[in-house]
Design a protein around this motif. Structure first.
Motif, PDB file in Angstrom:
ATOM      1  N   TRP A 100     -26.928  41.936  14.444  1.00  0.00           N
ATOM      2  CA  TRP A 100     -26.688  42.126  13.006  1.00  0.00           C
ATOM      3  C   TRP A 100     -27.490  41.116  12.189  1.00  0.00           C
ATOM      4  O   TRP A 100     -28.093  41.470  11.174  1.00  0.00           O
ATOM      5  CB  TRP A 100     -25.198  41.984  12.699  1.00  0.00           C
ATOM      6  N   LEU A 101     -27.510  39.864  12.622  1.00  0.00           N
ATOM      7  CA  LEU A 101     -28.285  38.846  11.917  1.00  0.00           C
ATOM      8  C   LEU A 101     -29.765  39.229  11.879  1.00  0.00           C
ATOM      9  O   LEU A 101     -30.418  39.135  10.834  1.00  0.00           O
ATOM     10  CB  LEU A 101     -28.115  37.489  12.598  1.00  0.00           C
ATOM     11  N   GLU A 102     -30.276  39.658  13.015  1.00  0.00           N
ATOM     12  CA  GLU A 102     -31.688  40.037  13.081  1.00  0.00           C
ATOM     13  C   GLU A 102     -31.979  41.229  12.169  1.00  0.00           C
ATOM     14  O   GLU A 102     -32.948  41.215  11.400  1.00  0.00           O
ATOM     15  CB  GLU A 102     -32.081  40.383  14.514  1.00  0.00           C
ATOM     16  N   ALA A 103     -31.134  42.263  12.259  1.00  0.00           N
ATOM     17  CA  ALA A 103     -31.348  43.456  11.435  1.00  0.00           C
ATOM     18  C   ALA A 103     -31.268  43.111   9.949  1.00  0.00           C
ATOM     19  O   ALA A 103     -32.055  43.623   9.138  1.00  0.00           O
ATOM     20  CB  ALA A 103     -30.324  44.525  11.785  1.00  0.00           C
ATOM     21  N   SER A 104     -30.343  42.237   9.580  1.00  0.00           N
ATOM     22  CA  SER A 104     -30.192  41.852   8.176  1.00  0.00           C
ATOM     23  C   SER A 104     -31.447  41.155   7.663  1.00  0.00           C
ATOM     24  O   SER A 104     -31.932  41.435   6.556  1.00  0.00           O
ATOM     25  CB  SER A 104     -28.983  40.933   8.007  1.00  0.00           C
ATOM     26  N   MET A 105     -31.982  40.249   8.459  1.00  0.00           N
ATOM     27  CA  MET A 105     -33.186  39.534   8.026  1.00  0.00           C
ATOM     28  C   MET A 105     -34.392  40.463   7.947  1.00  0.00           C
ATOM     29  O   MET A 105     -35.233  40.331   7.052  1.00  0.00           O
ATOM     30  CB  MET A 105     -33.455  38.351   8.952  1.00  0.00           C
ATOM     31  N   ARG A 106     -34.468  41.415   8.848  1.00  0.00           N
ATOM     32  CA  ARG A 106     -35.588  42.357   8.803  1.00  0.00           C
ATOM     33  C   ARG A 106     -35.466  43.298   7.610  1.00  0.00           C
ATOM     34  O   ARG A 106     -36.471  43.645   6.979  1.00  0.00           O
ATOM     35  CB  ARG A 106     -35.674  43.133  10.120  1.00  0.00           C
ATOM     36  N   VAL A 107     -34.255  43.721   7.288  1.00  0.00           N
ATOM     37  CA  VAL A 107     -34.057  44.556   6.101  1.00  0.00           C
ATOM     38  C   VAL A 107     -34.414  43.760   4.850  1.00  0.00           C
ATOM     39  O   VAL A 107     -35.054  44.283   3.923  1.00  0.00           O
ATOM     40  CB  VAL A 107     -32.608  45.076   6.024  1.00  0.00           C
ATOM     41  N   PHE A 108     -34.043  42.482   4.812  1.00  0.00           N
ATOM     42  CA  PHE A 108     -34.400  41.639   3.669  1.00  0.00           C
ATOM     43  C   PHE A 108     -35.914  41.591   3.494  1.00  0.00           C
ATOM     44  O   PHE A 108     -36.430  41.660   2.371  1.00  0.00           O
ATOM     45  CB  PHE A 108     -33.857  40.225   3.851  1.00  0.00           C
ATOM     46  N   ALA A 109     -36.628  41.471   4.589  1.00  0.00           N
ATOM     47  CA  ALA A 109     -38.086  41.374   4.522  1.00  0.00           C
ATOM     48  C   ALA A 109     -38.739  42.688   4.099  1.00  0.00           C
ATOM     49  O   ALA A 109     -39.775  42.685   3.418  1.00  0.00           O
ATOM     50  CB  ALA A 109     -38.639  40.934   5.875  1.00  0.00           C
ATOM     51  N   GLU A 110     -38.118  43.809   4.480  1.00  0.00           N
ATOM     52  CA  GLU A 110     -38.747  45.105   4.276  1.00  0.00           C
ATOM     53  C   GLU A 110     -38.269  45.854   3.032  1.00  0.00           C
ATOM     54  O   GLU A 110     -39.001  46.697   2.508  1.00  0.00           O
ATOM     55  CB  GLU A 110     -38.500  45.987   5.509  1.00  0.00           C
ATOM     56  N   ALA A 111     -37.077  45.569   2.577  1.00  0.00           N
ATOM     57  CA  ALA A 111     -36.488  46.339   1.475  1.00  0.00           C
ATOM     58  C   ALA A 111     -37.235  46.108   0.171  1.00  0.00           C
ATOM     59  O   ALA A 111     -37.680  44.990  -0.128  1.00  0.00           O
ATOM     60  CB  ALA A 111     -35.020  45.981   1.304  1.00  0.00           C
ATOM     61  N   THR A 112     -37.374  47.153  -0.600  1.00  0.00           N
ATOM     62  CA  THR A 112     -37.991  47.041  -1.919  1.00  0.00           C
ATOM     63  C   THR A 112     -36.936  46.983  -3.020  1.00  0.00           C
ATOM     64  O   THR A 112     -37.237  46.573  -4.145  1.00  0.00           O
ATOM     65  CB  THR A 112     -38.916  48.242  -2.182  1.00  0.00           C
ATOM     66  N   ASP A 113     -35.721  47.375  -2.692  1.00  0.00           N
ATOM     67  CA  ASP A 113     -34.630  47.373  -3.664  1.00  0.00           C
ATOM     68  C   ASP A 113     -33.982  45.987  -3.712  1.00  0.00           C
ATOM     69  O   ASP A 113     -33.530  45.475  -2.678  1.00  0.00           O
ATOM     70  CB  ASP A 113     -33.592  48.430  -3.286  1.00  0.00           C
ATOM     71  N   LEU A 114     -33.927  45.378  -4.882  1.00  0.00           N
ATOM     72  CA  LEU A 114     -33.386  44.035  -5.012  1.00  0.00           C
ATOM     73  C   LEU A 114     -31.922  43.980  -4.616  1.00  0.00           C
ATOM     74  O   LEU A 114     -31.482  43.029  -3.950  1.00  0.00           O
ATOM     75  CB  LEU A 114     -33.559  43.526  -6.445  1.00  0.00           C
ATOM     76  N   GLN A 115     -31.150  44.976  -4.996  1.00  0.00           N
ATOM     77  CA  GLN A 115     -29.728  44.974  -4.664  1.00  0.00           C
ATOM     78  C   GLN A 115     -29.513  45.006  -3.150  1.00  0.00           C
ATOM     79  O   GLN A 115     -28.599  44.358  -2.631  1.00  0.00           O
ATOM     80  CB  GLN A 115     -29.031  46.154  -5.322  1.00  0.00           C
ATOM     81  N   MET A 116     -30.358  45.754  -2.451  1.00  0.00           N
ATOM     82  CA  MET A 116     -30.251  45.790  -1.003  1.00  0.00           C
ATOM     83  C   MET A 116     -30.586  44.428  -0.412  1.00  0.00           C
ATOM     84  O   MET A 116     -29.930  43.955   0.521  1.00  0.00           O
ATOM     85  CB  MET A 116     -31.192  46.864  -0.434  1.00  0.00           C
ATOM     86  N   ARG A 117     -31.590  43.765  -0.950  1.00  0.00           N
ATOM     87  CA  ARG A 117     -31.945  42.434  -0.453  1.00  0.00           C
ATOM     88  C   ARG A 117     -30.793  41.459  -0.696  1.00  0.00           C
ATOM     89  O   ARG A 117     -30.489  40.606   0.136  1.00  0.00           O
ATOM     90  CB  ARG A 117     -33.227  41.941  -1.137  1.00  0.00           C
ATOM     91  N   HIS A 118     -30.124  41.610  -1.841  1.00  0.00           N
ATOM     92  CA  HIS A 118     -28.930  40.802  -2.118  1.00  0.00           C
ATOM     93  C   HIS A 118     -27.878  41.027  -1.043  1.00  0.00           C
ATOM     94  O   HIS A 118     -27.317  40.085  -0.485  1.00  0.00           O
ATOM     95  CB  HIS A 118     -28.326  41.205  -3.466  1.00  0.00           C
ATOM     96  N   ARG A 119     -27.585  42.298  -0.800  1.00  0.00           N
ATOM     97  CA  ARG A 119     -26.495  42.634   0.109  1.00  0.00           C
ATOM     98  C   ARG A 119     -26.685  42.012   1.487  1.00  0.00           C
ATOM     99  O   ARG A 119     -25.757  41.438   2.052  1.00  0.00           O
ATOM    100  CB  ARG A 119     -26.397  44.150   0.263  1.00  0.00           C
ATOM    101  N   VAL A 120     -27.877  42.158   2.032  1.00  0.00           N
ATOM    102  CA  VAL A 120     -28.058  41.707   3.404  1.00  0.00           C
ATOM    103  C   VAL A 120     -28.240  40.201   3.517  1.00  0.00           C
ATOM    104  O   VAL A 120     -27.798  39.583   4.495  1.00  0.00           O
ATOM    105  CB  VAL A 120     -29.242  42.436   4.086  1.00  0.00           C
ATOM    106  N   LEU A 121     -28.859  39.589   2.503  1.00  0.00           N
ATOM    107  CA  LEU A 121     -29.131  38.156   2.618  1.00  0.00           C
ATOM    108  C   LEU A 121     -27.916  37.310   2.272  1.00  0.00           C
ATOM    109  O   LEU A 121     -27.584  36.352   2.987  1.00  0.00           O
ATOM    110  CB  LEU A 121     -30.301  37.748   1.727  1.00  0.00           C
ATOM    111  N   LEU A 122     -27.239  37.639   1.186  1.00  0.00           N
ATOM    112  CA  LEU A 122     -26.161  36.779   0.720  1.00  0.00           C
ATOM    113  C   LEU A 122     -24.944  36.828   1.648  1.00  0.00           C
ATOM    114  O   LEU A 122     -24.059  35.981   1.540  1.00  0.00           O
ATOM    115  CB  LEU A 122     -25.770  37.152  -0.710  1.00  0.00           C
ATOM    116  N   GLY A 123     -24.924  37.776   2.557  1.00  0.00           N
ATOM    117  CA  GLY A 123     -23.843  37.804   3.543  1.00  0.00           C
ATOM    118  C   GLY A 123     -24.193  37.050   4.814  1.00  0.00           C
ATOM    119  O   GLY A 123     -23.352  36.959   5.722  1.00  0.00           O
ATOM    120  N   LEU A 124     -25.393  36.493   4.888  1.00  0.00           N
ATOM    121  CA  LEU A 124     -25.817  35.768   6.085  1.00  0.00           C
ATOM    122  C   LEU A 124     -25.356  34.314   6.027  1.00  0.00           C
ATOM    123  O   LEU A 124     -25.330  33.716   4.948  1.00  0.00           O
ATOM    124  CB  LEU A 124     -27.336  35.810   6.214  1.00  0.00           C
ATOM    125  N   PRO A 125     -25.021  33.730   7.177  1.00  0.00           N
ATOM    126  CA  PRO A 125     -24.636  32.306   7.190  1.00  0.00           C
ATOM    127  C   PRO A 125     -25.824  31.427   6.817  1.00  0.00           C
ATOM    128  O   PRO A 125     -26.985  31.779   7.045  1.00  0.00           O
ATOM    129  CB  PRO A 125     -24.208  32.080   8.642  1.00  0.00           C
TER     130      PRO A 125
END
Length: 216
Positions: free
Chosen positions: A150-175
């Motif tokens: 999950w941590l890996e997938a979240s960081m990869r989605v953060f790197a690839e996503a173009t939608d700011l809200q999506m980047r918020h969702r995955v990054l701000l939930g990471l430790p």
């Protein structure tokens, strides 16, 4: 407050999922208000989902879909929790990782909401599906490697996503502590942190600053 407009999840999609869960459980004749059919179906299946000693395997995918497509973060637990009891935390978390990896933005948003609920503490008196005689196979809930995925997938989605809200969702939930990440993810973490430090969004930069304070 629902997130259907923000996430792009359409209410009728949740209705389809809730209807399938109700059908597989044999729950019918539910009195529903025209404008809130899905929520009433979810309420109707909540109790029987937790009262069964087991759930049929064919119910797993519809349960996870209902959890992901539920637009209200306060209620997706109604589907996630019984799935954890009946099928195990490991399997539930693995399914959410798959949604995060290959799902649409709407499904990814639902997976993030469901991930929180997948950490629900388990009690023998909460559901008879906990285990025979109150004894549960620990292998059902072993999930350290799934959490790393999950941590890996979240960081990869953060790197690839173009939608700011999506980047918020995955990054701000990471430790923000490096100790929470296995060594195999440290390089990806450093790359994520470098990107977050210079990101134009204040909240993302604050996440990076918090990580820096904890010595990431």
């Amino acid at each position: 407050m629902t997130e259907d407009e923000q996430s792009g999840i359409e209410p009728h999609s949740f209705l389809t999922c809730a209807t399938e869960v109700a059908r597989l459980l044999g729950v019918g004749d539910v009195a529903m208000k025209p404008n809130d059919q899905a929520r009433h179906l979810a309420l109707a299946v909540r109790k029987p989902l937790l009262e069964r000693t087991s759930l049929p395997g064919e119910l797993f995918a519809p349960l996870m879909a209902a959890a992901v497509y539920d637009p209200d973060p306060s209620f997706c637990r109604w589907f996630v929790e019984p799935a954890v009891y009946a099928f195990g935390r490991r399997r539930v978390m693995a399914a959410l990782v798959d949604y995060l990896r290959i799902g649409t933005d709407a499904e990814r948003a639902g997976a993030v909401r469901g991930w929180y609920s997948a950490h629900v503490p388990l009690r023998a008196d909460r559901s008879p599906a906990y285990g025979h005689g109150g004894v549960r196979d620990p292998a059902l809930d072993e999930s350290q490697d799934i959490k790393a995925a999950w941590l890996e997938a979240s960081m990869r989605v953060f790197a690839e996503a173009t939608d700011l809200q999506m980047r918020h969702r995955v990054l701000l939930g990471l430790p923000t502590s490096r100790a929470a990440y296995p060594p195999s993810l440290h390089k990806l973490l450093e790359s994520t942190l470098a990107s977050a430090r210079v990101h134009p969004d204040l909240h993302i930069r604050r996440w990076a600053a918090a990580a820096d304070r904890e010595g990431v």
